[in-house]
Design an enzyme around this catalytic site. Sequence first.
Site, PDB file in Angstrom:
ATOM      1  N   ASP A   1     -40.805  16.035  -0.050  1.00  0.00           N
ATOM      2  CA  ASP A   1     -41.663  17.127  -0.519  1.00  0.00           C
ATOM      3  C   ASP A   1     -42.875  16.537  -1.242  1.00  0.00           C
ATOM      4  O   ASP A   1     -42.993  16.582  -2.465  1.00  0.00           O
ATOM      5  CB  ASP A   1     -40.856  18.038  -1.455  1.00  0.00           C
ATOM      6  CG  ASP A   1     -41.679  19.197  -2.011  1.00  0.00           C
ATOM      7  OD1 ASP A   1     -42.774  19.448  -1.474  1.00  0.00           O
ATOM      8  OD2 ASP A   1     -41.231  19.822  -2.986  1.00  0.00           O
TER       9      ASP A   1
ATOM     10  N   ASP B   1     -45.674 -15.929 -14.890  1.00  0.00           N
ATOM     11  CA  ASP B   1     -45.258 -15.722 -16.285  1.00  0.00           C
ATOM     12  C   ASP B   1     -43.730 -15.730 -16.394  1.00  0.00           C
ATOM     13  O   ASP B   1     -43.147 -14.863 -17.065  1.00  0.00           O
ATOM     14  CB  ASP B   1     -45.826 -14.410 -16.826  1.00  0.00           C
ATOM     15  CG  ASP B   1     -45.722 -14.318 -18.356  1.00  0.00           C
ATOM     16  OD1 ASP B   1     -45.617 -15.378 -19.003  1.00  0.00           O
ATOM     17  OD2 ASP B   1     -45.742 -13.194 -18.882  1.00  0.00           O
TER      18      ASP B   1
ATOM     19  N   ASP C   1     -36.646  -4.228  10.461  1.00  0.00           N
ATOM     20  CA  ASP C   1     -38.065  -4.251  10.809  1.00  0.00           C
ATOM     21  C   ASP C   1     -38.209  -5.052  12.096  1.00  0.00           C
ATOM     22  O   ASP C   1     -38.168  -6.285  12.092  1.00  0.00           O
ATOM     23  CB  ASP C   1     -38.852  -4.902   9.667  1.00  0.00           C
ATOM     24  CG  ASP C   1     -40.347  -4.916   9.923  1.00  0.00           C
ATOM     25  OD1 ASP C   1     -40.756  -4.661  11.071  1.00  0.00           O
ATOM     26  OD2 ASP C   1     -41.100  -5.189   8.979  1.00  0.00           O
TER      27      ASP C   1
ATOM     28  N   GLU D   1     -33.118  -1.429   3.359  1.00  0.00           N
ATOM     29  CA  GLU D   1     -32.663  -1.032   4.688  1.00  0.00           C
ATOM     30  C   GLU D   1     -31.166  -1.309   4.854  1.00  0.00           C
ATOM     31  O   GLU D   1     -30.433  -0.512   5.454  1.00  0.00           O
ATOM     32  CB  GLU D   1     -33.475  -1.784   5.750  1.00  0.00           C
ATOM     33  CG  GLU D   1     -34.934  -1.349   5.810  1.00  0.00           C
ATOM     34  CD  GLU D   1     -35.812  -2.248   6.655  1.00  0.00           C
ATOM     35  OE1 GLU D   1     -36.875  -1.786   7.100  1.00  0.00           O
ATOM     36  OE2 GLU D   1     -35.439  -3.421   6.870  1.00  0.00           O
TER      37      GLU D   1
ATOM     38  N   ASP E   1     -28.028 -13.151   3.895  1.00  0.00           N
ATOM     39  CA  ASP E   1     -29.342 -13.782   3.715  1.00  0.00           C
ATOM     40  C   ASP E   1     -29.157 -15.300   3.672  1.00  0.00           C
ATOM     41  O   ASP E   1     -29.211 -15.932   2.618  1.00  0.00           O
ATOM     42  CB  ASP E   1     -29.986 -13.265   2.424  1.00  0.00           C
ATOM     43  CG  ASP E   1     -31.320 -13.930   2.117  1.00  0.00           C
ATOM     44  OD1 ASP E   1     -31.907 -14.544   3.028  1.00  0.00           O
ATOM     45  OD2 ASP E   1     -31.761 -13.844   0.951  1.00  0.00           O
TER      46      ASP E   1
ATOM     47  N   GLU F   1     -31.309  24.029   3.931  1.00  0.00           N
ATOM     48  CA  GLU F   1     -31.371  23.596   5.334  1.00  0.00           C
ATOM     49  C   GLU F   1     -31.280  22.074   5.429  1.00  0.00           C
ATOM     50  O   GLU F   1     -30.631  21.522   6.329  1.00  0.00           O
ATOM     51  CB  GLU F   1     -32.668  24.100   5.973  1.00  0.00           C
ATOM     52  CG  GLU F   1     -32.682  25.610   6.215  1.00  0.00           C
ATOM     53  CD  GLU F   1     -34.050  26.126   6.618  1.00  0.00           C
ATOM     54  OE1 GLU F   1     -34.111  27.121   7.356  1.00  0.00           O
ATOM     55  OE2 GLU F   1     -35.075  25.549   6.168  1.00  0.00           O
TER      56      GLU F   1
END
Length: 823
Positions: free
Chosen positions: A673, A413, A638, A648, A602, A714
Amino acid sequence: MASISAGEDALVEDLLAGRADVSGADRHGNTALHVAAAKANEAVTASLLRRGADATVKNADGHSAVLCARLGALAPALRLSSAGGWAAKEILTVKVFGKLDSRTLQAGEEVWRCPISKDCWTGSVSPTTPRNHQVAAILAQAAGDAYSLADAVEGAWLAGQAPPMKNQDEVHPAIMHAILLLVQVLQKELLAALEARDRERLTAGLEMLRYAKVAQLPEEEPAIRTLVAIELEAAIGARNELELKQAVAVAIPQNIWLSTDSRTRAEDRVGHISVVGRYHRLPSRLEDDYFVEKKALGTGYNGSVLLARGKNRAGKFAIKAFKLHGVSKEKKAELASEAEIFLSMDHPHIVRLFDVYEEEDRLSLVMECMEGGELFDRVREKKIYSEKDACKTAWMMLLAVNYLHSAGIVHRDLKLENFLYERKDGDFLKLIDFGFSKVWAKNTKMELSCGTLSYAAPEVLAKSYTSQCDLWSLGVIVFILLVGYMPFAGNDERKQIQMIRSGHYIVKKDRWAKVSTQAADFVQKLLVVDPDARMTAPAALEHPWIKNLDHANSDCIDEAMVTSLCNFAKSQNFRRSCMKLMAWSLTASERSQVREAFLELDKGSTGTITAADFKKVLEDNFHIPELQAETVFNAIGDVEHDEIHYSEFLAAMMASRISLHDDLLKDAFRRFDTENTGFIRKEDLVLVLESDREATQVMRDLDVNHDGKISYDEFICYLKSGGADDDALEAAERAISKEIISLNRPEDEPKLRKRDKLKGMFAILSAQQYDQTSARLYKHAVDALHAVLEEKRVEQMGRQLADAAARGDLEMLHSLLQAMCFV
């Protein structure tokens, strides 16, 4: 209702006349709908069995029961009438108009009266509404047990009278109270079942919890994990491969929206941490992290897009929410496909997906807000682009399309409205809306006719096409940019279709006279009817018109950037994981500092940096030794696919080029979390890091006060402390992982799952190909395999594996692997 008395024979008649459900028993032998028939006399029980109740559904006393029997015992005045509703029989003392009877009911007539609506009717008519779920809910609350409550709630749920079919404020208070009481009762029941590891009680509790859609109990996930472990242990004990494979899928909550396969495919494309760090399930909700406004930014194929603002970070966001209730199977597949594809997108010229929230009846995508508007609006404003601007725009669109096609995805599209500018005063363009997109296997044809007619390729109209359809649509867009009108336009749709199929577009000579020969040739080679003769995305990027113009700064990779890459490689593994999560929270302004460097590296314009290109740039331009360049690459990218993804690369730049600030730190903590508890637990770390060993080490390093969880303070203290790890073992692990991949990769299968790596690792260890580091590598193999086993919740196998590893018993290790279907 306060007094409980025995059931009566008349109740049995009503039950059978109303065709009440008399099947489905709990583990005590009582039916799921009734557990109080034992209070009725033996004649009633015998009558139930004689009149058609299933004789095999009995409790320990030989009794069978249904919900109506229990509720009738609790409120003797109420009955399930032959008309199918809960009501009380009474003799009228005054005249009342009966709506159901459509007449005035006279004093002295025997009628049924609903205790909620107060409506009256005779036994000769049937209410148009189902059984009175409000009454059932009230009586179930009086009963107070999980089975009565669950079945009363289930009845309301199936009738569309409970969440998520209705908003909570629209649900009758009696039903809502029953749901909340059910949640409280089930919480206690699941806790007791967990303590006893009772398979049947866990299964029953989880099944009943399906209908309490207003809450997500913290006991639900442990109950699922324990149930999976029990099923797997049983299969392992029997060494039954079929049972083992089936057990992995057992007890999965039925409201999981994006399948495991979909998430795995997304992880294959962009990495595990990039998916799990952005995909949130209950108890995390969209509203926990974002304020959603009513302002609509636009409308995509699968829904409207709303404006939102972050609660813990600055900036605007775009929210696309899908309502899941009442959606057809086909539509669900479309929505799941869009979410999967969008999750796996990671490119400078594709809009960023920050978060996905899966809730009971809604799936929400949180995207970056593209404030520059549509390419369509810019074209309408400019009328005609300069050739240089048109060329740069075409190049940016081609980079996005080539990235999609390289990943095996077709957009289907492409149009002016689906390319947006990042800022009003900028020209950085991004692709949006993957509602029609599809994961596509090469050498296969697609048939669904989709997209927008003016941009549709001839083969799409013929319903037999490949990814080449996107290049035709791109040709239409570039045509418009160069000359300011649509090539295949008109009010007559039939004529428009004929023009597309023949490839005969409108030519206004005065407009085309101002267009260069190269630009015209570029458009002509895209608007070719035969898709095999049409330019592909890589070929279009090599076309002289695109190739001969400067699009990006070719000197944006400097020494400071290389230093940042090297510093990132020296960081501890957990610190790198944090940076990779933060990369998904960077603002457009922060990403803009380094994205040109990514595009320069790239070299193949595929949207990733290959190992060969990366090492060549570092060796040729900055004299970085090959071994060091490879170490840096392995730390960033990777290893399995020999490439660095955009996020990355952004993470590596955060080592020194992009400054850490509170918004980024808070967002990284939020992504770890996973249960939205305000702390990071070991289970959260295992989920994100995929390694029990690493999670244990992180807890040891960060949990300063030794309370078994990591607080935000922490977490911040660790990230701001700096420092480097003794990464010798990590480097060795990366090296052997790469070696295993190369030794085990079949020529026709470029991707390996973790279990294939483990097989190769054990083969290498058995052959003693790494004598000097065998002890370390052996330990790494055991840790990695143990992590895989923990992922499958096999506690017993984990202990057996640890014992075998401690003894150095390779034969036992192979035996355990065989049992787990890994070898």
